[in-house]
Write a protein that holds these residues in place. Structure first.
Motif, PDB file in Angstrom:
ATOM      1  N   GLU A 115     -14.968 -27.092  -9.349  1.00  0.00           N
ATOM      2  CA  GLU A 115     -14.087 -26.159  -8.636  1.00  0.00           C
ATOM      3  C   GLU A 115     -14.838 -25.454  -7.521  1.00  0.00           C
ATOM      4  O   GLU A 115     -14.293 -25.238  -6.430  1.00  0.00           O
TER       5      GLU A 115
ATOM      6  N   THR B 269     -13.660 -14.390 -11.049  1.00  0.00           N
ATOM      7  CA  THR B 269     -13.586 -15.166 -12.279  1.00  0.00           C
ATOM      8  C   THR B 269     -14.520 -16.361 -12.248  1.00  0.00           C
ATOM      9  O   THR B 269     -14.871 -16.873 -11.184  1.00  0.00           O
ATOM     10  N   GLY B 270     -14.933 -16.791 -13.436  1.00  0.00           N
ATOM     11  CA  GLY B 270     -15.839 -17.924 -13.566  1.00  0.00           C
ATOM     12  C   GLY B 270     -15.107 -19.239 -13.394  1.00  0.00           C
ATOM     13  O   GLY B 270     -13.966 -19.383 -13.825  1.00  0.00           O
ATOM     14  N   VAL B 271     -15.774 -20.195 -12.753  1.00  0.00           N
ATOM     15  CA  VAL B 271     -15.207 -21.532 -12.555  1.00  0.00           C
ATOM     16  C   VAL B 271     -16.301 -22.555 -12.844  1.00  0.00           C
ATOM     17  O   VAL B 271     -17.459 -22.203 -13.020  1.00  0.00           O
ATOM     18  N   GLY B 272     -15.934 -23.816 -12.865  1.00  0.00           N
ATOM     19  CA  GLY B 272     -16.911 -24.876 -13.054  1.00  0.00           C
ATOM     20  C   GLY B 272     -17.510 -25.331 -11.729  1.00  0.00           C
ATOM     21  O   GLY B 272     -17.101 -24.875 -10.659  1.00  0.00           O
TER      22      GLY B 272
ATOM     23  N   GLY C 146     -17.138 -17.766  -9.092  1.00  0.00           N
ATOM     24  CA  GLY C 146     -18.545 -18.051  -9.295  1.00  0.00           C
ATOM     25  C   GLY C 146     -18.692 -19.069 -10.406  1.00  0.00           C
ATOM     26  O   GLY C 146     -17.960 -19.021 -11.399  1.00  0.00           O
ATOM     27  N   ALA C 147     -19.629 -20.000 -10.216  1.00  0.00           N
ATOM     28  CA  ALA C 147     -19.866 -20.984 -11.258  1.00  0.00           C
ATOM     29  C   ALA C 147     -20.794 -20.369 -12.296  1.00  0.00           C
ATOM     30  O   ALA C 147     -21.929 -20.782 -12.515  1.00  0.00           O
TER      31      ALA C 147
END
Lengths: 162, 421
Positions: free
Chosen positions: B143, B137-140, B121-122
């Motif tokens: 991604e 997990t967090g992404v940009g 998830g962004a």
């Protein structure tokens, strides 16, 4: 070039406060980089400047706006003792070079430095010192050389349905 | 012998066995979530790839939650742009105001999060779904865009730290206190690049809601994921709401698989507050004497029905201190509805609190409760960085819902046990 020094745990809210997250444009974001904590940053920063920081740089939010703001401001490299994970990935993925190196105490804001990515050397021209750093893993270097994840996917045709 | 993170990443990379810590793997992701801040940059980057016809729309979830209802023209334009992208790419999993809520609560309530899944998830608090046994997990935005087109993303398989919390929790000690206690111990970079797994009788006894608070704040120690092995409470919650099939994944239980093992006695954990300006600056609520201007109950961390119940119980028949503004923000429309049905909202209104529909709002200094210079807020949210909720010279004290409610009554940071002595 100028060096901008920061301490430990610089969070993404400091790099780009949430109230400016109504655009993804690097130049527009750069106008508000560090707006709350270093109001003069956006006026004084110049193309080719380098950020030198302590541990856990870029902690907090996943906002890619943070490395975009630095890139838009002209920052060409961030050197830190360690990076927060998402900031690290975001930077590599948008083509902002990062160096993990513990040189915080060796470099002054007034020093002039040169970075040689190929052989992993930061050269302090003012003090006439060299600092070695461990280059990024090969896969991440490829991402950076491509100019980020999107170009890398285009070049390698990664994940194309067939 | 492997950890949960190694097993999920190994399976999603198409391997026969678990992945190994340190390895870089290319994994199929189950869902990709973006919100109104990160979504527009993600779709912009996605279009630069030139593979619009390949969008994995069934994997994409779009939630308008950060600046909703829109706070100004710029945020309205951004929300409109995201809405337009969602229409253009026929995104079915689209949540606008009135039908969703804070993205992580929506992902959990609407059955996207489930054991064994790999979800990106962004938004950094995407790690919340670890409470259901997912690797999330967090992404940009870039991604997220890459995964929208390819259905895949690269991961460096993390080392895992094991946290064991045994024993019985005292009254008014919640999941929030456990995770603040852990972060206070290991620091905000104590889990940098690593996954966390949580075990022990205290974790087993917690509600799913309290477990979500723990996984939600894994990122505040720098962790990539905060995973709790799923049990009957998780399976019961998923029954009737989960989308598709899922497979629960468990570690092999070998201590040597963990980079480090931390053990805590639940009975020693007290209602805990994180003082400005880092979540690691913890202290027992009972030791603080800090006057407050605002009390905030809400967010993906502590805006669930269980959190509202705890606060309402303390506020029932009482009044919010005349020096304090209390703001209550249920984490989703479903939580809001349930709170109305249970009479909790009436309790908050009778006490003199302000209640509004779900939004990330003031948690990140957006709107609906931004702080002025010199103001202090005790808050159930997750970050107390410089200027996080407003002016750079304002302060945020992180605490559990019981501490926030008790503090709203007294006007200063208060251990709830003090009210019931």
């Amino acid at each position: 070039m100028r060096i901008w020094k920061f301490g430990d745990n610089v969070d993404t809210d400091q790099i780009i406060p949430a109230e400016y997250l109504t655009t993804g444009d690097a130049k527009e974001l750069a106008a508000h980089a560090f707006a709350k904590v270093i109001p003069e940053f956006s006026k004084e920063v110049q193309e080719g400047d380098v950020v030198v920081a302590g541990a856990n740089f870029g902690c907090g939010s996943s906002r890619e706006h943070a490395p975009r703001a630095l890139l838009g401001a002209g920052i060409r490299c961030v050197i830190a003792k360690s990076f927060a994970r998402i900031f690290f990935r975001n930077s590599i993925n948008i083509g902002l070079p990062l160096i993990e190196a513990d040189i915080f105490d060796r470099i002054e804001e007034t020093d002039q430095i040169e970075i040689r990515f190929d052989d992993g050397v930061i050269r302090n021209l003012t003090k006439n010192e060299d600092y070695q750093f461990k280059p990024l893993p090969e896969f991440m270097q490829k991402l950076l050389e491509s100019g980020g994840l999107i170009n890398y996917i285009k070049e390698t045709k990664m994940g194309i349905k067939n | 012998m492997s950890t949960i993170a190694e097993k999920i990443l190994g399976e999603k990379a198409g391997k026969d066995n678990a992945a190994n810590a340190g390895e870089i793997v290319d994994c199929a992701v189950d869902y990709i979530m973006v919100n109104d801040i990160t979504g527009v940059p993600a779709f912009e980057v996605f279009e630069k790839l030139g593979r619009e016809d390949e969008i994995r729309r069934e994997k994409v979830v779009v939630v308008q939650d950060h600046y909703v209802p829109n706070k100004d023209v710029a945020s309205a334009e951004q929300a409109k742009a995201l809405r337009d992208y969602a229409r253009r790419y026929r995104i079915e999993h689209y949540y606008d105001i009135g039908r969703g809520g804070v993205c992580h609560q929506v992902m959990i309530e609407d059955g996207f999060a489930a054991p064994g899944r790999l979800i990106i998830g962004a938004d950094s608090h995407t790690c919340s779904y670890g409470a259901l046994g997912a690797f999330s997990t967090g992404v940009g935005s870039t991604e997220a865009a890459a995964a929208m087109a390819t259905g895949r993303l690269w991961f460096k398989v993390p080392e895992t730290q094991k946290f064991v919390i045994n024993g019985t929790l005292k009254q008014y000690v919640m999941g929030k206190d456990i995770i603040l206690h852990v972060i206070g111990d290991i620091g905000v970079s104590g889990s940098l690049y690593k996954a966390q797994e949580f075990y022990g009788t205290a974790i087993e006894s917690l509600s799913l809601s309290d477990r979500i608070t723990i996984s939600n704040m894994a990122i505040e120690a720098g962790a990539k994921a905060g995973i709790i092995p799923p049990d009957e409470k998780v399976f019961a919650f998923l029954n009737g709401r989960v989308r598709g099939e899922y497979n629960a994944v468990y570690a092999d239980g070998n201590e040597r698989d963990y980079e480090e093992v931390f053990e805590y006695d639940a009975a020693e954990i007290v209602p805990t507050v994180a003082k400005p300006f880092l979540p690691e600056n913890t202290a027992p609520a009972s030791e603080l004497d800090v006057p407050i201007d605002q009390a905030y109950l809400g967010s993906c961390t502590n805006g669930r029905i269980e959190d509202l119940r705890v606060a309402a119980k303390l506020l029932k028949g009482k009044k919010v201190n005349h020096e304090v503004r209390m703001i209550v923000v249920p984490a989703s429309e479903k939580v809001f509805q349930q709170a109305i049905e249970e009479g909790l909202i009436q309790t908050f209104l009778n006490a003199g609190a302000f209640v509004c529909g779900p939004t990330c709002g003031a948690c990140l200094g957006g709107h609906m409760g931004v702080l002025a210079q010199g103001e202090r807020c005790v808050s159930t949210t997750n970050r107390n960085f410089i200027g996080r909720m407003g002016h750079k010279d304002s302060e945020v004290y992180l605490a559990n819902p019981a501490v926030v409610a008790a503090s709203a009554i007294t006007g200063r940071i208060t251990d709830p046990a003090e009210l019931t002595l």
